[in-house]
Write a protein that holds these residues in place. Structure first.
Motif, PDB file in Angstrom:
ATOM      1  N   SER A   1      10.996   0.582 -20.752  1.00 39.92           N
ATOM      2  CA  SER A   1      11.285   1.730 -19.924  1.00 39.92           C
ATOM      3  C   SER A   1      12.366   1.600 -18.975  1.00 39.92           C
ATOM      4  CB  SER A   1      10.026   2.209 -19.465  1.00 39.92           C
ATOM      5  OG  SER A   1       9.553   1.546 -18.539  1.00 39.92           O
ATOM      6  N   GLU A   2      12.853   2.492 -18.510  1.00 37.00           N
ATOM      7  CA  GLU A   2      14.062   2.249 -17.360  1.00 37.00           C
ATOM      8  C   GLU A   2      14.102   3.506 -16.307  1.00 37.00           C
ATOM      9  OE1 GLU A   2      17.802   4.785 -19.441  1.00 37.00           O
ATOM     10  OE2 GLU A   2      17.390   2.831 -20.028  1.00 37.00           O
ATOM     11  N   SER A   3      14.555   3.090 -15.126  1.00 37.49           N
ATOM     12  CA  SER A   3      14.620   3.945 -14.006  1.00 37.49           C
ATOM     13  C   SER A   3      15.667   4.944 -14.095  1.00 37.49           C
ATOM     14  CB  SER A   3      14.789   2.878 -12.741  1.00 37.49           C
ATOM     15  OG  SER A   3      16.138   2.510 -12.762  1.00 37.49           O
ATOM     16  N   PRO A   4      15.625   5.793 -13.388  1.00 36.08           N
ATOM     17  CA  PRO A   4      16.984   6.675 -13.300  1.00 36.08           C
ATOM     18  C   PRO A   4      18.392   5.958 -13.081  1.00 36.08           C
ATOM     19  CG  PRO A   4      15.266   7.836 -11.891  1.00 36.08           C
ATOM     20  CD  PRO A   4      14.777   6.286 -12.384  1.00 36.08           C
ATOM     21  N   TRP A   5      19.295   6.218 -13.653  1.00 34.58           N
ATOM     22  CA  TRP A   5      20.768   5.710 -13.440  1.00 34.58           C
ATOM     23  C   TRP A   5      21.240   6.109 -12.116  1.00 34.58           C
ATOM     24  CZ3 TRP A   5      23.981   3.697 -17.608  1.00 34.58           C
ATOM     25  CH2 TRP A   5      23.164   3.362 -18.731  1.00 34.58           C
ATOM     26  N   LEU A   6      21.491   5.143 -11.219  1.00 31.65           N
ATOM     27  CA  LEU A   6      22.128   5.281  -9.806  1.00 31.65           C
ATOM     28  C   LEU A   6      23.340   4.920  -9.499  1.00 31.65           C
ATOM     29  CD1 LEU A   6      18.687   4.027  -8.522  1.00 31.65           C
ATOM     30  CD2 LEU A   6      19.215   6.413  -8.698  1.00 31.65           C
ATOM     31  N   ARG A   7      23.948   5.249  -8.362  1.00 30.11           N
ATOM     32  CA  ARG A   7      25.133   4.317  -7.873  1.00 30.11           C
ATOM     33  C   ARG A   7      24.740   2.969  -7.812  1.00 30.11           C
ATOM     34  NH1 ARG A   7      27.542   8.683  -3.353  1.00 30.11           N
ATOM     35  NH2 ARG A   7      28.073  10.480  -5.229  1.00 30.11           N
ATOM     36  N   ASP A   8      25.920   2.230  -7.872  1.00 31.96           N
ATOM     37  CA  ASP A   8      25.525   0.615  -7.629  1.00 31.96           C
ATOM     38  C   ASP A   8      24.719   0.449  -6.573  1.00 31.96           C
ATOM     39  OD1 ASP A   8      26.011  -2.019  -8.789  1.00 31.96           O
ATOM     40  OD2 ASP A   8      27.230  -2.134  -6.915  1.00 31.96           O
TER      41      ASP A   8
ATOM     42  N   GLU B   1       0.897  -1.308  -0.079  1.00 35.79           N
ATOM     43  CA  GLU B   1      -0.108   0.081   0.155  1.00 35.79           C
ATOM     44  C   GLU B   1       0.834   1.222   0.066  1.00 35.79           C
ATOM     45  OE1 GLU B   1      -3.650   2.230   2.666  1.00 35.79           O
ATOM     46  OE2 GLU B   1      -2.798  -0.204   3.055  1.00 35.79           O
ATOM     47  N   ALA B   2       1.909   1.314   0.773  1.00 36.04           N
ATOM     48  CA  ALA B   2       2.975   2.143   0.946  1.00 36.04           C
ATOM     49  C   ALA B   2       4.138   1.888  -0.117  1.00 36.04           C
ATOM     50  CB  ALA B   2       3.221   2.613   2.089  1.00 36.04           C
ATOM     51  N   TYR B   3       4.245   2.406  -1.273  1.00 31.97           N
ATOM     52  CA  TYR B   3       5.484   2.087  -1.984  1.00 31.97           C
ATOM     53  C   TYR B   3       5.968   3.455  -2.770  1.00 31.97           C
ATOM     54  CZ  TYR B   3       2.529   2.783  -6.157  1.00 31.97           C
ATOM     55  OH  TYR B   3       1.788   3.245  -7.266  1.00 31.97           O
ATOM     56  N   VAL B   4       7.238   3.098  -3.358  1.00 33.25           N
ATOM     57  CA  VAL B   4       8.133   4.237  -3.870  1.00 33.25           C
ATOM     58  C   VAL B   4       7.522   3.992  -5.331  1.00 33.25           C
ATOM     59  CG1 VAL B   4      10.128   5.125  -4.497  1.00 33.25           C
ATOM     60  CG2 VAL B   4       9.596   4.180  -2.092  1.00 33.25           C
ATOM     61  N   ALA B   5       7.146   5.437  -5.742  1.00 34.44           N
ATOM     62  CA  ALA B   5       7.031   5.177  -7.310  1.00 34.44           C
ATOM     63  C   ALA B   5       8.268   5.652  -8.264  1.00 34.44           C
ATOM     64  CB  ALA B   5       5.778   6.404  -7.618  1.00 34.44           C
ATOM     65  N   ILE B   6       8.555   4.769  -9.103  1.00 34.25           N
ATOM     66  CA  ILE B   6       9.814   4.926  -9.922  1.00 34.25           C
ATOM     67  C   ILE B   6       9.488   5.936 -10.649  1.00 34.25           C
ATOM     68  CG2 ILE B   6      11.555   3.736 -11.124  1.00 34.25           C
ATOM     69  CD1 ILE B   6      11.077   1.352  -9.633  1.00 34.25           C
ATOM     70  N   ASP B   7      10.379   6.790 -11.300  1.00 37.88           N
ATOM     71  CA  ASP B   7      10.324   7.487 -12.338  1.00 37.88           C
ATOM     72  C   ASP B   7      10.766   6.929 -13.617  1.00 37.88           C
ATOM     73  OD1 ASP B   7       9.893   9.933 -13.920  1.00 37.88           O
ATOM     74  OD2 ASP B   7      11.854  10.965 -13.398  1.00 37.88           O
ATOM     75  N   TRP B   8       9.961   6.179 -14.280  1.00 39.07           N
ATOM     76  CA  TRP B   8      10.366   5.385 -15.329  1.00 39.07           C
ATOM     77  C   TRP B   8      10.284   6.503 -16.655  1.00 39.07           C
ATOM     78  CZ3 TRP B   8      11.803   0.825 -14.515  1.00 39.07           C
ATOM     79  CH2 TRP B   8      11.247   0.220 -13.504  1.00 39.07           C
ATOM     80  N   SER B   9      11.159   6.145 -17.356  1.00 36.34           N
ATOM     81  CA  SER B   9      11.137   7.033 -18.809  1.00 36.34           C
ATOM     82  C   SER B   9      11.895   6.164 -19.882  1.00 36.34           C
ATOM     83  CB  SER B   9      12.294   8.107 -18.628  1.00 36.34           C
ATOM     84  OG  SER B   9      13.790   7.592 -18.260  1.00 36.34           O
ATOM     85  N   ALA B  10      11.644   6.666 -21.198  1.00 37.03           N
ATOM     86  CA  ALA B  10      12.497   5.843 -22.393  1.00 37.03           C
ATOM     87  C   ALA B  10      13.857   5.586 -22.231  1.00 37.03           C
ATOM     88  CB  ALA B  10      11.993   6.978 -23.537  1.00 37.03           C
ATOM     89  N   PRO B  11      14.112   4.350 -22.712  1.00 41.03           N
ATOM     90  CA  PRO B  11      15.759   4.402 -22.663  1.00 41.03           C
ATOM     91  C   PRO B  11      16.400   5.413 -23.246  1.00 41.03           C
ATOM     92  CG  PRO B  11      14.245   2.322 -23.327  1.00 41.03           C
ATOM     93  CD  PRO B  11      13.493   3.466 -23.342  1.00 41.03           C
ATOM     94  N   MET B  12      17.598   5.576 -22.798  1.00 45.11           N
ATOM     95  CA  MET B  12      18.648   6.540 -23.266  1.00 45.11           C
ATOM     96  C   MET B  12      20.060   5.663 -23.588  1.00 45.11           C
ATOM     97  SD  MET B  12      18.046   9.659 -20.811  1.00 45.11           S
ATOM     98  CE  MET B  12      19.552  10.491 -21.684  1.00 45.11           C
TER      99      MET B  12
END
Length: 224
Positions: A201-208, A146-157
Motif C-alpha cells: 500500500s502507499e501513502s498519499p503523494w505529497l510535495r517533497d 500514544e498520540a500519532y498520525v494515522a496515514i491514509d494508506w491505499s492501494a498503489p496507483m
C-alpha cells in the motif's frame, strides 16, 4: 562497486547477495527443507552465545522459513551475541523477486552450481563481527507513540512510469517502508509480509518536503 564486493558486511537488500562473488555462497539447495536444515545447523553454532534469551523458538523460525521460501521470499535471521558480536544467517532465493535482472555467478570456488530457471535457495554462512546495530541494519521504525498520525494508506496507483526509492527501512522486519520519489512528488510505500503473501500500500503523494517529514514521522513513531 569493488568495496561492495569485498565487504564482509551483508547488503541492506537481501537479494543483492546474488551480486557478491560466488565464493561468498555457502551452498545451493533445490528443496526448502534442505535450506532450513542448513539454517538450523548454523543457528546451533551460535545458540549458546546469544546475548538475550531466545525470543523466537527455533521450531517457529523453521516453520516460517518453510512457508516463505517456496513462495520466493528471502529468509534472514539476526541475533546479538555476547562480546558485541552479531550473527546473521540468511537464505536467498534465486531467481530473486526484488532483483530479477541481477546476474548470477556461474560457479563458486567450491563447485556451487546455479540454476537460473529453477527456484533455488542460496545460503550464506553465519557472520560474526563486532559492530553496532546501526552499522549492520537499515533503520528500524521506533514503537508507535500514544498520540500519532494515522496515514491514509491505499492501494498503489501507477501514476508514473518509474519510481525511485530514496530510502527504506530494514528488510529483517515483516513490514518494510520505502520513501519513494516520482514526478516531482514523494510518497511512502508500505509492504506487509505474512504467511498469506505480501500486501503493498502507499501513502498519499505529497510535495517533497512533506514526504520527508512523513518519513521522519514513521521512523520516530509519530505516524503510522
Amino acid at each position: 562497486m569493488s568495496d561492495f564486493l569485498s565487504s564482509v558486511l551483508p547488503p541492506m537488500r537481501t537479494g543483492d547477495w546474488l551480486a557478491k562473488p560466488a565464493s561468498r555462497i555457502a551452498a545451493t539447495f533445490h528443496e526448502a527443507g534442505q535450506a532450513t536444515d542448513w539454517m538450523a545447523d548454523e543457528y546451533a553454532k551460535v545458540r549458546e552465545a546469544l546475548l538475550l534469551p531466545e525470543g523466537v523458538p527455533l521450531k517457529d523460525r523453521l516453520e516460517i522459513a518453510l512457508d516463505l521460501l517456496p513462495r520466493g521470499v528471502d529468509v534472514q535471521w539476526g541475533e546479538w551475541l555476547q562480546g558485541g558480536r552479531f550473527a546473521t544467517i540468511g537464505v536467498i532465493c534465486c531467481p530473486n523477486r526484488h532483483v530479477p535482472t541481477l546476474a548470477r555467478p556461474a560457479q563458486g570456488e567450491h563447485g556451487v552450481e546455479w540454476h537460473p530457471v529453477a527456484r533455488n535457495w542460496t545460503s550464506r554462512s553465519a557472520l560474526e563481527v563486532g559492530m553496532t546495530m546501526e552499522e549492520f541494519h537499515g533503520p528500524h521504525v521506533k514503537p508507535l507513540k500514544e498520540a500519532y498520525v494515522a496515514i491514509d494508506w491505499s492501494a498503489p496507483m501507477a501514476r508514473c512510469n518509474s519510481v525511485r526509492v530514496r530510502s527504506y527501512t530494514c528488510d529483517c522486519l515483516p513490514t518494510v517502508y520505502e520513501l519513494c520519489v516520482a514526478g516531482g512528488l514523494g510518497h511512502i510505500r508500505r509492504t506487509e509480509r505474512s504467511a498469506k503473501g505480501d500486501r503493498v500500500s502507499e501513502s498519499p503523494w505529497l510535495r517533497d518536503a512533506e514526504a520527508k517529514r512523513l518519513w521522519h514521522g514513521i521512523l520516530e513513531g509519530d505516524a503510522r
